[in-house]
Scaffold this motif. Structure first.
Motif, mmCIF file in Angstrom:
data_model
loop_
_atom_site.group_PDB
_atom_site.id
_atom_site.type_symbol
_atom_site.label_atom_id
_atom_site.label_comp_id
_atom_site.label_asym_id
_atom_site.label_seq_id
_atom_site.Cartn_x
_atom_site.Cartn_y
_atom_site.Cartn_z
ATOM 1 N N ALA A 9 16.647 59.658 99.571
ATOM 2 C CA ALA A 9 16.566 58.643 98.514
ATOM 3 C C ALA A 9 15.622 57.526 98.952
ATOM 4 O O ALA A 9 15.028 57.569 100.030
ATOM 5 C CB ALA A 9 17.959 58.101 98.210
ATOM 6 N N CYS A 10 15.498 56.487 98.134
ATOM 7 C CA CYS A 10 14.584 55.399 98.464
ATOM 8 C C CYS A 10 14.982 54.685 99.752
ATOM 9 O O CYS A 10 14.169 53.972 100.345
ATOM 10 C CB CYS A 10 14.488 54.411 97.305
ATOM 11 N N SER A 11 16.207 54.895 100.204
ATOM 12 C CA SER A 11 16.667 54.314 101.468
ATOM 13 C C SER A 11 15.925 54.880 102.670
ATOM 14 O O SER A 11 15.992 54.318 103.771
ATOM 15 C CB SER A 11 18.172 54.531 101.629
ATOM 16 N N LEU A 12 15.198 55.989 102.491
ATOM 17 C CA LEU A 12 14.397 56.519 103.593
ATOM 18 C C LEU A 12 13.330 55.512 104.005
ATOM 19 O O LEU A 12 12.950 55.437 105.173
ATOM 20 C CB LEU A 12 13.741 57.843 103.181
ATOM 21 N N SER A 13 12.849 54.720 103.055
ATOM 22 C CA SER A 13 11.801 53.739 103.351
ATOM 23 C C SER A 13 12.257 52.701 104.387
ATOM 24 O O SER A 13 11.607 52.539 105.420
ATOM 25 C CB SER A 13 11.345 53.072 102.052
ATOM 26 N N SER A 103 8.183 49.153 90.678
ATOM 27 C CA SER A 103 8.287 49.117 89.222
ATOM 28 C C SER A 103 7.572 50.270 88.529
ATOM 29 O O SER A 103 8.064 50.796 87.520
ATOM 30 C CB SER A 103 7.745 47.785 88.689
ATOM 31 N N GLU A 104 6.424 50.682 89.077
ATOM 32 C CA GLU A 104 5.625 51.680 88.384
ATOM 33 C C GLU A 104 5.857 53.111 88.878
ATOM 34 O O GLU A 104 5.816 54.050 88.085
ATOM 35 C CB GLU A 104 4.136 51.336 88.491
ATOM 36 N N LEU A 105 6.092 53.274 90.186
ATOM 37 C CA LEU A 105 6.326 54.626 90.712
ATOM 38 C C LEU A 105 7.823 54.934 90.803
ATOM 39 O O LEU A 105 8.310 55.873 90.174
ATOM 40 C CB LEU A 105 5.673 54.778 92.089
ATOM 41 N N VAL A 161 8.685 57.721 97.972
ATOM 42 C CA VAL A 161 8.782 58.078 96.555
ATOM 43 C C VAL A 161 7.873 59.265 96.207
ATOM 44 O O VAL A 161 8.228 60.083 95.348
ATOM 45 C CB VAL A 161 8.482 56.868 95.634
ATOM 46 N N THR A 162 6.732 59.365 96.891
ATOM 47 C CA THR A 162 5.823 60.471 96.590
ATOM 48 C C THR A 162 6.413 61.807 97.015
ATOM 49 O O THR A 162 6.099 62.850 96.416
ATOM 50 C CB THR A 162 4.450 60.233 97.246
ATOM 51 N N ASN A 163 7.302 61.789 97.982
ATOM 52 C CA ASN A 163 8.007 63.017 98.379
ATOM 53 C C ASN A 163 8.855 63.587 97.254
ATOM 54 O O ASN A 163 9.247 64.753 97.297
ATOM 55 C CB ASN A 163 8.907 62.741 99.592
ATOM 56 N N TRP A 164 9.139 62.785 96.249
ATOM 57 C CA TRP A 164 9.968 63.253 95.137
ATOM 58 C C TRP A 164 9.189 64.115 94.148
ATOM 59 O O TRP A 164 9.796 64.792 93.311
ATOM 60 C CB TRP A 164 10.551 62.058 94.374
ATOM 61 N N ALA A 165 7.871 64.088 94.208
ATOM 62 C CA ALA A 165 7.053 64.763 93.191
ATOM 63 C C ALA A 165 7.428 66.232 93.024
ATOM 64 O O ALA A 165 7.568 66.725 91.902
ATOM 65 C CB ALA A 165 5.569 64.622 93.528
ATOM 66 N N GLY A 166 7.592 66.931 94.139
ATOM 67 C CA GLY A 166 7.915 68.346 94.071
ATOM 68 C C GLY A 166 9.273 68.633 93.457
ATOM 69 O O GLY A 166 9.491 69.706 92.883
ATOM 70 N N HIS A 167 10.183 67.666 93.548
ATOM 71 C CA HIS A 167 11.539 67.866 93.020
ATOM 72 C C HIS A 167 11.600 67.708 91.503
ATOM 73 O O HIS A 167 12.577 68.126 90.875
ATOM 74 C CB HIS A 167 12.509 66.877 93.678
ATOM 75 N N VAL A 168 10.560 67.077 90.938
ATOM 76 C CA VAL A 168 10.567 66.851 89.483
ATOM 77 C C VAL A 168 9.368 67.526 88.812
ATOM 78 O O VAL A 168 9.035 67.212 87.664
ATOM 79 C CB VAL A 168 10.584 65.332 89.160
ATOM 80 N N ASP A 169 8.744 68.456 89.522
ATOM 81 C CA ASP A 169 7.599 69.207 88.977
ATOM 82 C C ASP A 169 6.456 68.303 88.530
ATOM 83 O O ASP A 169 5.822 68.542 87.486
ATOM 84 C CB ASP A 169 8.045 70.096 87.805
ATOM 85 N N LEU A 170 6.200 67.267 89.315
ATOM 86 C CA LEU A 170 5.051 66.403 89.043
ATOM 87 C C LEU A 170 3.860 66.927 89.840
ATOM 88 O O LEU A 170 3.897 66.964 91.072
ATOM 89 C CB LEU A 170 5.356 64.956 89.435
ATOM 90 N N ASP A 171 2.840 67.349 89.153
ATOM 91 C CA ASP A 171 1.658 67.931 89.785
ATOM 92 C C ASP A 171 0.722 66.830 90.273
ATOM 93 O O ASP A 171 0.120 66.116 89.472
ATOM 94 C CB ASP A 171 0.945 68.842 88.797
#
Length: 206
Positions: A9-13, A103-105, A161-171
């Motif tokens: 989660a975002c707590s990784l940051s 806010s944006e990502l 947050v960018t690590n989440w892309a693969g989990h939500v099918d964001l190319d």
């Protein structure tokens, strides 16, 4: 200090920032659905917001919200270079980047994790995220890290947050510079240590 987290989660940051800064924190895993800690404690009694990260200070105070926590941790060890000195323009640039990522990502990803989100909303969110990543792609094409030549708390947040892309099918395949950035962060020994501690990767030396 105790850092309440949920794996990936975002707590990784802040977890990464704590390790990079050399600040010792006790990790406390939280089941966000059940709102319980690993020991069975009611997390809502600890953090009424019910979200991670949350940092319990040695005096019992609780600090929440990732952008605030990473700055607090970085300021404990200013020599780490993870946050520029307070009062400088560079510090405001860090806060600018943390705010943008937050806010944006970060918030842009949130509806994509909800299976009930309509497809139209998903498409709109993915398009917006791609536009935001295009701005960061341009920035990172000129320099290794978001603030310049040194890894900072903003880089830890973007990586998370960018690590989440693969989990939500964001190319994100069109963003080669972002991909290279992710690889640079992932190779940092203390980032690997944080991810291993959260069970996100296996022991890389094995």
């Amino acid at each position: 200090m105790k850092l309440y987290y949920s794996p990936g989660a975002c707590s990784l940051s802040p977890h990464i920032v704590a390790r990079e800064a050399g600040v010792a924190v006790e990790l406390v895993k939280v089941d966000l659905k059940a709102k319980r800690t690993e020991s069975g404690a009611d997390f809502l009694q600890i953090n009424p917001k019910g979200s991670v990260p949350a940092l319990q200070l040695d005096d019992g105070e609780l600090l929440t919200e990732g952008p605030a926590i990473v700055q607090y941790l970085a300021d404990l060890k200013p020599e780490s270079g993870l946050a520029p000195a307070n009062g400088t323009l560079a510090r405001y640039r860090l806060q600018e980047l943390l705010g943008f990522i937050n806010s944006e990502l970060h918030k842009g990803y949130s509806p994509l994790f909800n299976p009930a989100t309509p497809e139209g909303v998903r498409s709109e969110r993915k398009a917006a995220l791609s536009r935001h990543y295009a701005l960061l792609e341009q920035r990172l094409a000129k320099q290794s890290w978001l603030l310049g030549d040194e890894f900072s708390a903003a880089d830890a947040y973007l990586f998370t947050v960018t690590n989440w892309a693969g989990h939500v099918d964001l190319d994100l395949s069109q963003f080669g510079t972002i991909a290279a950035f992710q690889q640079r962060v992932a190779k940092r020994p203390l980032v690997q240590a944080a991810m291993q501690a959260e069970g996100l990767i296996s022991n890389v030396s094995a």
